[in-house]
Design an enzyme around this catalytic site. Structure first.
Site, short mmCIF file in Angstrom:
data_model
loop_
_atom_site.label_atom_id
_atom_site.label_comp_id
_atom_site.label_asym_id
_atom_site.label_seq_id
_atom_site.Cartn_x
_atom_site.Cartn_y
_atom_site.Cartn_z
CD GLU A 46 -3.25 0.57 2.10
OE1 GLU A 46 -3.71 1.55 2.68
OE2 GLU A 46 -3.58 -0.60 2.36
CG ASN B 287 -8.12 0.30 3.10
OD1 ASN B 287 -8.23 -0.79 3.65
ND2 ASN B 287 -6.95 0.85 2.85
#
Length: 372
Positions: free
Chosen positions: A241, A250
């Site tokens: 990420e 997310n």
């Protein structure tokens, strides 16, 4: 059978999806049970529910292949993801004499997978593990990608490590034992993949979600395989990420984690239910910013409601205000200094990371949603 590669440099592994896979575990995981035998049992970790449902079958199956199982059993739920349980699990693995060439088997939902993955990341600086996810949520999300963690007083999943599994074995048949509420919670993450990056898949789910929730084999396997294939591509491109790509996974989580924190990370609001609400809020806030239409935001809300998922936070009966929910968000592990990125939508099927969100405006927006 579907086999989906997770193409990480030097650490590539496969996700295998097949009906009845649990019944041929020893063959499917043959390279990862080498070195084990009747006098040196294979370490399995499960919660009390998955142990009750599947341990006897696994014991009998692997015994026919000259193997034995040793079980570490935890209580179900987020309370298992604590320092105390982690310490006991690590001590247990060390007492078994687990080496860096061995593999530990995680049988259960995301809690078991997170706990085992984190323990294996720190025991002897890295032990292998195999994911055997038994919930839809774990099958399409947490079992793939290598994010492992435990919870602390400061928040959820704040202590952890990236530690990829060596293999993920998914048997859709195990979902026949999954309570309907847990099935719906997992389905929220399936919807997430459509909303964040595949408008055609989202439309397919609008038309076929009832078949997935009814556990019809063809629809269920298609939903699982499509979700995992998208996650595998994203993880391979952005494992840790460090770019915005993996952050797209997310979607709904910043809003959702705040709601989970406000409800005490309890059964009052399951993780998947919180993510469902979070995605609705992300869609509505995107419409507030005139990035998507109100009609598209309504489609996202309708998809959650049609699946029997919570779609309005006013129904939770919270007594807090928007500022309190924003305070929970400030502890989000995605926070960057004094700013907090939000996952929003440019279209259904096109999520992006927004770094220009005013938290005061989020608080005002949440106040409006709390009032219904």
């Amino acid at each position: 059978m579907a086999v989906i590669p997770v193409a990480l440099a030097g650490r590539a592994y496969e996700v295998v999806i097949e009906e009845g896979l649990l019944e041929r575990l020893a063959e499917a995981a043959a390279p990862f049970v080498k070195g084990y035998g009747p006098q040196r049992p294979v370490p399995f970790v499960a919660d009390t529910n998955t142990h009750r449902l599947f341990a006897a079958r696994i014991d009998a199956h692997i015994a026919a292949h000259g193997l034995a199982a040793e079980w570490f059993v935890v209580e179900p739920g987020e309370d298992a993801k604590t320092w105390g349980v982690l310490e006991k699990l690590c001590d247990w693995l060390l007492a078994l004499g687990v080496t860096r060439k061995d593999h530990v088997f995680a049988l259960g939902g995301g809690v078991v997978g997170d706990l085992v993955g984190f323990a294996c990341s720190v025991v002897k600086r890295g032990v292998g593990f195999v994911q055997l996810p038994t919930t839809l949520l774990a099958q399409v999300d947490s079992s793939v990608g290598g994010k492992t963690a435990i919870n602390t007083r400061a928040g959820k999943n704040l202590i952890g490590a990236f530690h990829q599994p060596s293999l993920v074995l998914i048997d859709p048949q195990v979902l026949s034992t999954l309570p309907d509420r847990e099935m719906r919670a997992g389905y929220a993450e399936v919807l997430k993949y459509g909303l964040l990056g595949d408008a055609a898949f989202f439309a397919w789910l609008e038309a076929n979600g009832d078949k997935v929730l009814a556990r019809e084999p063809a629809a269920l396997e298609h939903a699982i395989a499509t979700s995992i294939a998208m996650k595998a591509r994203i993880v391979a491109a952005d494992e840790r990420e460090t770019q915005d790509l993996r952050a797209l996974l997310n979607l709904g989580h910043t809003f959702g984690h705040a709601l989970e924190a406000e409800t005490g990370f309890s059964d009052r609001l399951l993780h998947g239910e919180a993510v469902a609400l979070g995605m609705v809020l992300a869609a509505k806030y995107s419409a507030r910013r005139a990035e998507i239409s109100a009609a598209d935001a309504a489609r996202a809300e309708a998809a959650m409601a049609a699946a029997g998922l919570p779609a309005r936070i006013a129904t939770l009966g919270l007594t807090c205000d928007g500022a309190a929910l924003v305070d929970h968000m400030r502890h989000d592990k995605k926070a960057e200094g004094t700013t907090l990125p939000f996952l929003l939508l440019r279209a259904l099927g096109e999520a992006y990371v927004a770094r220009d969100v005013d938290l005061a405006d989020i608080a005002a927006f949440m106040d409006e949603e709390l009032r219904g």
